[in-house]
Design a protein around this motif. Structure first.
Motif, PDB file in Angstrom:
ATOM      1  N   GLN A   1      40.273  44.181  33.074  1.00 26.60           N
ATOM      2  CA  GLN A   1      39.409  43.382  33.940  1.00 26.60           C
ATOM      3  C   GLN A   1      39.925  43.394  35.374  1.00 26.60           C
ATOM      4  O   GLN A   1      41.136  43.378  35.615  1.00 26.60           O
ATOM      5  CB  GLN A   1      39.388  41.936  33.425  1.00 26.60           C
ATOM      6  CG  GLN A   1      38.380  41.065  34.132  1.00 26.60           C
ATOM      7  CD  GLN A   1      38.186  39.730  33.437  1.00 26.60           C
ATOM      8  OE1 GLN A   1      38.354  39.600  32.225  1.00 26.60           O
ATOM      9  NE2 GLN A   1      37.815  38.726  34.215  1.00 26.60           N
TER      10      GLN A   1
ATOM     11  N   ASP B   1      38.988  41.244  38.982  1.00 32.38           N
ATOM     12  CA  ASP B   1      38.200  40.238  39.699  1.00 32.38           C
ATOM     13  C   ASP B   1      38.444  40.436  41.173  1.00 32.38           C
ATOM     14  O   ASP B   1      39.597  40.497  41.605  1.00 32.38           O
ATOM     15  CB  ASP B   1      38.623  38.832  39.278  1.00 32.38           C
ATOM     16  CG  ASP B   1      38.227  38.552  37.839  1.00 32.38           C
ATOM     17  OD1 ASP B   1      37.038  38.677  37.518  1.00 32.38           O
ATOM     18  OD2 ASP B   1      39.123  38.223  37.030  1.00 32.38           O
TER      19      ASP B   1
ATOM     20  N   ASN C   1      42.492  40.487  41.576  1.00 30.53           N
ATOM     21  CA  ASN C   1      43.605  40.760  40.677  1.00 30.53           C
ATOM     22  C   ASN C   1      43.146  41.610  39.516  1.00 30.53           C
ATOM     23  O   ASN C   1      41.942  41.801  39.299  1.00 30.53           O
ATOM     24  CB  ASN C   1      44.289  39.479  40.210  1.00 30.53           C
ATOM     25  CG  ASN C   1      43.318  38.567  39.521  1.00 30.53           C
ATOM     26  OD1 ASN C   1      42.762  38.920  38.485  1.00 30.53           O
ATOM     27  ND2 ASN C   1      43.085  37.395  40.107  1.00 30.53           N
ATOM     28  N   LEU C   2      44.106  42.100  38.777  1.00 26.51           N
ATOM     29  CA  LEU C   2      43.841  43.077  37.726  1.00 26.51           C
ATOM     30  C   LEU C   2      44.520  42.633  36.436  1.00 26.51           C
ATOM     31  O   LEU C   2      45.694  42.234  36.459  1.00 26.51           O
ATOM     32  CB  LEU C   2      44.406  44.422  38.202  1.00 26.51           C
ATOM     33  CG  LEU C   2      44.228  45.662  37.341  1.00 26.51           C
ATOM     34  CD1 LEU C   2      44.309  46.901  38.236  1.00 26.51           C
ATOM     35  CD2 LEU C   2      45.255  45.782  36.240  1.00 26.51           C
TER      36      LEU C   2
ATOM     37  N   LEU D   1      49.627  41.485  39.004  1.00 24.38           N
ATOM     38  CA  LEU D   1      49.067  42.662  39.672  1.00 24.38           C
ATOM     39  C   LEU D   1      47.899  42.256  40.558  1.00 24.38           C
ATOM     40  O   LEU D   1      46.920  41.678  40.077  1.00 24.38           O
ATOM     41  CB  LEU D   1      48.587  43.673  38.628  1.00 24.38           C
ATOM     42  CG  LEU D   1      49.693  44.275  37.746  1.00 24.38           C
ATOM     43  CD1 LEU D   1      49.104  44.929  36.507  1.00 24.38           C
ATOM     44  CD2 LEU D   1      50.512  45.293  38.546  1.00 24.38           C
TER      45      LEU D   1
ATOM     46  N   ALA E   1      49.054  46.287  43.641  1.00 25.61           N
ATOM     47  CA  ALA E   1      50.453  46.010  43.980  1.00 25.61           C
ATOM     48  C   ALA E   1      50.998  44.883  43.115  1.00 25.61           C
ATOM     49  O   ALA E   1      50.254  44.003  42.682  1.00 25.61           O
ATOM     50  CB  ALA E   1      50.575  45.627  45.460  1.00 25.61           C
ATOM     51  N   VAL E   2      52.289  44.915  42.870  1.00 26.07           N
ATOM     52  CA  VAL E   2      52.922  43.801  42.171  1.00 26.07           C
ATOM     53  C   VAL E   2      53.227  42.703  43.191  1.00 26.07           C
ATOM     54  O   VAL E   2      53.375  42.962  44.386  1.00 26.07           O
ATOM     55  CB  VAL E   2      54.232  44.222  41.448  1.00 26.07           C
ATOM     56  CG1 VAL E   2      53.927  45.284  40.408  1.00 26.07           C
ATOM     57  CG2 VAL E   2      55.293  44.699  42.416  1.00 26.07           C
TER      58      VAL E   2
END
Lengths: 99, 99, 99, 99, 99
Positions: free
Chosen positions: A84, A86, D9-10, D24, D43-44
């Motif tokens: 996912q 967002d 975000n991922l 992430l 990116a972290v």
């Protein structure tokens, strides 16, 4: 890291010995809207990503950290398969809602 | 990593001592449809790739891992010679079927 | 690695201490037809390349491997001076036949 | 390093084991006028940057230095959250004066 | 390495702990004619370069070699302040003759 889509794979019998048995994918880098960015690359994959899957990748020295032997001449690796995304500026992505 | 075609070679008598005896190729980077991407580069080769061959390359610190001495100032190396590419979005490549 | 032409040099009295005594050249990156590619860069040189010479360069961590102290903050180095280039798709280069 | 804005975000359940528990973010790189530069990256983040925040990032081997385990296949990390930018050629940025 | 001009600085109170006390500059990369090349970047500076000064920079792993602690997540550093540039293809630069 950057997003990418698995668009194929590569077979090579003559290759550096440390790449024996390493899966090599053809990956199209994408932006966060999943539009293509630049040319396709070749990346190692130890996560068994399948064709069409949205993944994220790492390029550089650290790519080899995804392999059992880390002193291998590779510079791009699939490090995750995206479930996912967002985003604040548009439509995100949900793997289960893709048609 | 990225795809490329061997388009030539380079001879240099004055060079960094760690490059003595190292084969240097001129490589045209290609995308997965084998169209040129950016300018040609210079890469080391320990796989004896020949003119016109489709190879894949590594660039970065790890390139030297293809050489006997890994503390050598090189940043691009041929790491494999492509036999076959299968892609989901078009015609692939098979070395034996090239004319 | 990539091709480049020496187009100048740079003098800096205030610089990182590990760069004291290191020769700094202005280099125009070139493609294999010796046409300019992107902006000029600054590279270290321990081969005494002269103005106008065709060289090949390395960029990245390994550039410092050309210097006595390898933990130096440099990222581009001349690694060889080109004598000859043979290419399959056009006119090559021979240092002795340049006019 | 370069400037960027947190735009999302991922989530990835299948990922390299060293990325378990690592946050992430989707980041849009910006120039010093805060205009987008190139595609968004992944990116972290160990600084808990929030959506819309202006941050600066590091890409390359050193990105993992922001994580407890530094031998992790990541190549981009948020290294700071920008409070203020002063520039000689235009309007700067002050986090508290943003509307 | 590449040329750049100091165009500003950046303040960040929330940042990676190894960046505490490290000076952060906004740098506009330039070509050898001192024209802008690409977007401005953020670089560490231990040479006390001032606004408007012409510097040269290093990007990559080695940038941290300019700091007391070399395992710091930075990837760009000012490594010298330019006094003079001589080029074969045009007007050079001399710091003392700038108006």
């Amino acid at each position: 890291m950057f997003l990418g889509k698995v668009i194929g794979n590569l077979v090579a019998s003559r290759k550096h010995e440390d790449l024996q048995g390493v899966k090599l994918l053809i990956i199209q880098p994408l932006n966060h809207r999943r539009l293509p960015v630049g040319p396709a690359i070749v990346a190692v994959d130890s996560l068994r990503a399948g064709p069409g899957e949205l993944v994220f990748l790492e390029d550089g020295r650290e790519a080899s950290f995804t392999l059992p032997n880390t002193f291998v001449p590779v510079d791009a690796a699939v490090v995750g398969i995206v479930d996912q995304i967002d985003v604040t500026d548009g439509k995100g992505y949900n793997k289960n809602q893709e048609s």
